[in-house]
Design a protein around this motif. Structure first.
Motif, PDB file in Angstrom:
ATOM      1  N   GLN A  76       0.831  -1.206   0.000  1.00 10.60           N
ATOM      2  CA  GLN A  76       0.000   0.000   0.000  1.00 10.60           C
ATOM      3  C   GLN A  76       0.866   1.257   0.000  1.00 10.60           C
ATOM      4  N   ASP A  77       1.922   1.265   0.829  1.00  5.31           N
ATOM      5  CA  ASP A  77       2.819   2.433   0.872  1.00  5.31           C
ATOM      6  C   ASP A  77       3.530   2.627  -0.470  1.00  5.31           C
ATOM      7  N   GLN A  78       3.936   1.517  -1.105  1.00  5.51           N
ATOM      8  CA  GLN A  78       4.627   1.625  -2.396  1.00  5.51           C
ATOM      9  C   GLN A  78       3.693   2.208  -3.459  1.00  5.51           C
ATOM     10  N   VAL A  79       2.449   1.755  -3.446  1.00  2.00           N
ATOM     11  CA  VAL A  79       1.455   2.253  -4.404  1.00  2.00           C
ATOM     12  C   VAL A  79       1.140   3.727  -4.122  1.00  2.00           C
ATOM     13  N   ASP A  80       1.013   4.084  -2.839  1.00  6.25           N
ATOM     14  CA  ASP A  80       0.744   5.481  -2.477  1.00  6.25           C
ATOM     15  C   ASP A  80       1.887   6.394  -2.924  1.00  6.25           C
ATOM     16  N   ALA A  81       3.126   5.926  -2.747  1.00  8.86           N
ATOM     17  CA  ALA A  81       4.291   6.738  -3.141  1.00  8.86           C
ATOM     18  C   ALA A  81       4.287   6.973  -4.646  1.00  8.86           C
ATOM     19  N   LEU A  82       3.918   5.967  -5.429  1.00  8.73           N
ATOM     20  CA  LEU A  82       3.851   6.129  -6.890  1.00  8.73           C
ATOM     21  C   LEU A  82       2.716   7.075  -7.279  1.00  8.73           C
ATOM     22  N   ALA A  83       1.584   6.970  -6.581  1.00  7.18           N
ATOM     23  CA  ALA A  83       0.455   7.872  -6.869  1.00  7.18           C
ATOM     24  C   ALA A  83       0.855   9.323  -6.660  1.00  7.18           C
ATOM     25  N   GLU A  84       1.728   9.565  -5.645  1.00 11.34           N
ATOM     26  CA  GLU A  84       2.175  10.933  -5.360  1.00 11.34           C
ATOM     27  C   GLU A  84       2.960  11.543  -6.521  1.00 11.34           C
ATOM     28  N   VAL A  85       3.606  10.704  -7.355  1.00 17.05           N
ATOM     29  CA  VAL A  85       4.349  11.244  -8.504  1.00 17.05           C
ATOM     30  C   VAL A  85       3.568  11.056  -9.807  1.00 17.05           C
ATOM     31  N   GLY A  86       2.297  10.626  -9.685  1.00 18.76           N
ATOM     32  CA  GLY A  86       1.448  10.547 -10.865  1.00 18.76           C
ATOM     33  C   GLY A  86       1.515   9.237 -11.629  1.00 18.76           C
ATOM     34  N   VAL A  87       2.052   8.179 -11.017  1.00 15.81           N
ATOM     35  CA  VAL A  87       2.114   6.870 -11.671  1.00 15.81           C
ATOM     36  C   VAL A  87       0.883   6.062 -11.263  1.00 15.81           C
ATOM     37  N   ARG A  88       0.243   5.434 -12.245  1.00 16.10           N
ATOM     38  CA  ARG A  88      -0.964   4.653 -11.984  1.00 16.10           C
ATOM     39  C   ARG A  88      -0.543   3.258 -11.504  1.00 16.10           C
ATOM     40  N   ALA A  89      -0.704   3.004 -10.214  1.00 10.99           N
ATOM     41  CA  ALA A  89      -0.231   1.738  -9.638  1.00 10.99           C
ATOM     42  C   ALA A  89      -1.298   1.126  -8.745  1.00 10.99           C
ATOM     43  N   ASP A 580      11.474  27.903 -10.514  1.00  6.68           N
ATOM     44  CA  ASP A 580      12.599  27.716  -9.583  1.00  6.68           C
ATOM     45  C   ASP A 580      12.485  26.364  -8.883  1.00  6.68           C
ATOM     46  N   LEU A 581      11.270  26.057  -8.420  1.00  6.65           N
ATOM     47  CA  LEU A 581      11.044  24.829  -7.657  1.00  6.65           C
ATOM     48  C   LEU A 581      11.252  23.591  -8.522  1.00  6.65           C
ATOM     49  N   ARG A 582      10.956  23.726  -9.800  1.00  2.00           N
ATOM     50  CA  ARG A 582      11.113  22.603 -10.738  1.00  2.00           C
ATOM     51  C   ARG A 582      12.571  22.139 -10.808  1.00  2.00           C
ATOM     52  N   ASN A 583      13.504  23.024 -10.495  1.00  2.10           N
ATOM     53  CA  ASN A 583      14.928  22.690 -10.567  1.00  2.10           C
ATOM     54  C   ASN A 583      15.457  21.961  -9.334  1.00  2.10           C
ATOM     55  N   VAL A 584      14.594  21.751  -8.337  1.00  2.00           N
ATOM     56  CA  VAL A 584      15.014  21.061  -7.117  1.00  2.00           C
ATOM     57  C   VAL A 584      14.925  19.552  -7.324  1.00  2.00           C
ATOM     58  N   SER A 585      15.992  18.827  -6.964  1.00  2.00           N
ATOM     59  CA  SER A 585      16.010  17.370  -7.108  1.00  2.00           C
ATOM     60  C   SER A 585      14.931  16.739  -6.231  1.00  2.00           C
ATOM     61  N   GLY A 586      14.105  15.889  -6.849  1.00  2.00           N
ATOM     62  CA  GLY A 586      13.028  15.221  -6.110  1.00  2.00           C
ATOM     63  C   GLY A 586      11.673  15.864  -6.302  1.00  2.00           C
ATOM     64  N   VAL A 587      11.618  16.934  -7.112  1.00  2.00           N
ATOM     65  CA  VAL A 587      10.334  17.593  -7.403  1.00  2.00           C
ATOM     66  C   VAL A 587       9.973  17.328  -8.861  1.00  2.00           C
ATOM     67  N   GLY A 588       9.076  16.356  -9.087  1.00  2.00           N
ATOM     68  CA  GLY A 588       8.590  16.063 -10.426  1.00  2.00           C
ATOM     69  C   GLY A 588       7.354  16.886 -10.747  1.00  2.00           C
ATOM     70  N   GLU A 589       6.808  16.700 -11.961  1.00  2.00           N
ATOM     71  CA  GLU A 589       5.677  17.529 -12.412  1.00  2.00           C
ATOM     72  C   GLU A 589       4.443  17.350 -11.537  1.00  2.00           C
ATOM     73  N   LYS A 590       4.147  16.119 -11.121  1.00  2.00           N
ATOM     74  CA  LYS A 590       2.944  15.875 -10.309  1.00  2.00           C
ATOM     75  C   LYS A 590       3.078  16.535  -8.935  1.00  2.00           C
ATOM     76  N   LYS A 591       4.247  16.430  -8.331  1.00  2.00           N
ATOM     77  CA  LYS A 591       4.439  17.052  -7.016  1.00  2.00           C
ATOM     78  C   LYS A 591       4.453  18.578  -7.145  1.00  2.00           C
ATOM     79  N   LEU A 592       4.976  19.053  -8.260  1.00  2.00           N
ATOM     80  CA  LEU A 592       4.958  20.502  -8.510  1.00  2.00           C
ATOM     81  C   LEU A 592       3.515  20.988  -8.574  1.00  2.00           C
ATOM     82  N   GLU A 593       2.701  20.210  -9.285  1.00  2.00           N
ATOM     83  CA  GLU A 593       1.278  20.557  -9.440  1.00  2.00           C
ATOM     84  C   GLU A 593       0.550  20.457  -8.100  1.00  2.00           C
TER      85      GLU A 593
END
Length: 607
Positions: A76-89, A580-593
């Motif tokens: 469940q945690d692995q699936v939730d982590a993927l959902a946070e970056v916009g991956v359908r899991a 600016d935030l987009r250039n931070v390591s670990g911030v993908g498009e879904k988390k940016l949104e």
């Protein structure tokens, strides 16, 4: 996203989905190989980024990536982590209701998922195999692949059946991944999973940010309490014990002395165990006291220490367990208290097991290698990596490198010990032999008239603690064994004869009385600490508070929102716009949104 014609597709996915600027180590080669349809066997240390090696090819290739994992409690945690970056899991396992299972199966068939996690038991059912045969599969990822090894520390019988994937789906690429495998286990994984022709990617097993320290056990619980208080106050960590009873007692002891400690072992009811694991993952500063039932697949990046109150059965087990510390690359500690009783206990467990003689021989050899690591006079990391077939130089970040032991010619001392064992007819345990050596007039010594043997008192100038240390080294050197058929009696091996006859010299580690000292946290070679100014630290603390609240709302562990490293970078950069935030390591498009506007507003308020 699934256009394989673009060679940059994997890098594009890495940057836009996961928010990382570039691949690390061998990741790019592995991802490109599997995305192109190749099979792979991947050995990469915990925290090295193994999951991206199958997640990104699953996103680049057509179909759903099927991840076979034994970690039902963490799916469940692995699936939730993927959902946070916009991956359908999603996942398929025994914790789901019938309706949830039907919904997930339908999504697999219709191609509406990027990744599906499946327990090996579920995979082998006719229903699941039929589902996969009627769906478009991007790849099969066999996670924790060392579970296929019958000689390993974590054997799962259902893993042996996974060769069916090659037989039923010959055109679908397979990637097997593990953090722990010596060369023999690696060969066994390839053979059992029919991956003999697969490309092998073996990363360095070194975790330079982990400091290894092994101390003599005097009062284990008090020692671990002092270690945590002095070196890791307020940090998250894991304390491993061999028995369920010891887990409960140690957790109670740590709680009584002001720490927040939770027990975890297979004998607890499922709900309590799951609740304790969830608290450990979601809260800061929790100490989990556990048997080895806990830990595989734990993704918590900020575990700052792993302690062992009992000797692990093998170097593989030790490496796997210590690897749960410092996944974020920041300094972490692997601390162990070890004593003669640990050796006796592990030997007894092997001797009394119902396994065949061949298996017992393998387990004894693994234990001997573990003893060698404990008693080595040289760098622990060199010894550890050598076990996995990799050479290295002294690390400068283990207890032996930092405080080199004094070695001496211990031949005479060893001869005294071996002679005493011989003089009491090889029928008594360590405590009695040491009493004879030191000339102690105990009732037992008098009862057996061992005060009359020639070796009585010849070691009186040496303390009991020193003799225990010499005996441990004698066992580690293979000169003495513990015979459990004779109630733990010490017996001489064939290798003892040349020492007794003066044909072989013995180098020993000089005993050092444990000194209580506080030291700075580990600063491994090559580690650049992200020092924050006082104002940046203030921003970081506000971000942590925001992360706790956000994680609670989303019902996920805090690190799933952002890792500490990402938030430190935000605190230093103080972004004033989404670009600016987009250039931070670990911030993908879904988390940016999802979080970008909140973070920019929070920074503006603080700056």
């Amino acid at each position: 996203m699934r256009d394989q014609s673009d060679n940059n597709a994997p890098l594009h996915v890495l940057q836009t989905v996961f928010g990382y600027p570039s691949f690390r180590g061998q990741q790019a080669d592995i991802v490109n190989h599997v995305a192109g349809g190749g099979d792979a066997l991947v050995l990469m240390p915990t925290g090295g980024g193994k999951s991206l090696c199958y997640q990104i090819p699953s996103l680049v290739r057509d179909g759903v990536g099927v991840v076979i994992s034994p970690l039902i409690a963490l799916m469940q945690d692995q699936v939730d982590a993927l959902a946070e970056v916009g991956v359908r899991a999603a996942f398929l396992n025994s914790t789901q209701s019938f309706e949830e299972t039907i919904r997930t199966e339908k999504a697999v068939r219709k191609g509406e998922l990027d990744l599906v996690y499946v327990a090996p038991e579920r995979l082998m059912t006719p229903r699941c195999l039929e589902l996969l045969e009627s769906s478009k599969i991007a790849l099969f990822a066999i996670d924790e692949a060392h579970c296929v090894s019958q000689w390993g520390h974590d054997f799962r019988p259902e893993y042996i059946k996974l060769s069916i994937l090659h037989e039923r789906f010959p055109q679908v690429p397979r990637i097997a991944l593990t953090a722990t495998a010596d060369p023999q286990t690696r060969a066994e994984i390839a053979r059992r999973l029919q991956l003999e022709d697969a490309a092998q990617f073996v990363s360095s097993f070194d975790r330079p940010n982990i400091r290894y320290q092994i101390v003599e056990k005097t009062n284990g619980r008090k020692q671990v309490l002092d270690f945590i208080r002095e070196e890791h106050p307020g940090d998250a960590g894991i304390v491993y014990c061999l028995s369920r009873k010891k887990v409960e007692e140690t957790a109670d002891f740590l709680n009584e002395h002001g720490l927040t400690a939770l027990p975890y072992h297979a004998g607890m009811d499922h709900a309590t165990r799951a609740a304790n694991q969830s608290r450990f993952l979601r809260e800061d500063g929790i100490v989990m006291v556990a048997t080895i039932a806990f830990g595989m697949g734990i993704d918590k990046p900020d575990v700052r220490f792993v302690c062992h109150l009992d000797l692990p059965k093998s170097i593989e087990g030790y490496y796997q367990e210590t690897g749960r510390a410092g996944r974020d690359g920041a300094p972490a500690d692997a601390w162990m208290a070890y004593g003669l009783q640990d050796v006796v206990q592990q030997r007894r467990m092997i001797d009394e097991s119902e396994a065949d003689e061949n298996f017992k021989r393998v387990q004894t050899a693994k234990l001997d290698a573990m003893l060698g690591l404990c008693e080595t006079l040289n760098c622990r990391r060199v010894r550890l990596l050598d076990y996995f077939g990799q050479s290295s130089g002294p690390c400068g970040n283990c207890d032996i490198c930092l405080a080199p032991p004094v070695s001496y010619d211990g031949t005479v001392q060893m001869q005294k010990l071996l002679s005493s064992i011989y003089r009491v007819d090889q029928r008594f345990g360590g405590g009695h032999v040491i009493d004879v050596l030191r000339g102690t007039d105990s009732d037992k010594v008098k009862q057996w008239r061992h005060d009359k043997v020639s070796t009585f008192g010849i070691g009186s100038e040496t303390s009991e603690a020193e003799w225990r240390a010499i005996l441990r080294q004698a066992i580690a050197l293979g000169l003495v064994v513990v015979d459990h058929d004779s109630y733990g009696a010490l017996k001489l091996t064939a290798d003892a004869r040349p020492v007794l006859k003066g044909e072989r010299t013995v180098q020993l580690r000089q005993y050092q009385k444990p000194a209580k000292k506080k030291r700075e946290s580990a600063k491994p070679k090559g580690y650049v600490e992200s020092e924050l100014s006082s104002s940046e630290q203030g921003i970081f603390e506000k971000l942590r508070w925001w992360r706790v609240e956000t994680a609670r709302k989303h019902n996920v562990p805090a690190y799933v929102i952002f890792h500490d490293a990402t938030m430190r970078e935000i605190a230093k950069m103080k972004p004033s716009s989404l670009d600016d935030l987009r250039n931070v390591s670990g911030v993908g498009e879904k988390k940016l949104e999802s979080y970008g506007e909140e973070i920019i507003a929070l920074i503006a308020e603080l700056v």
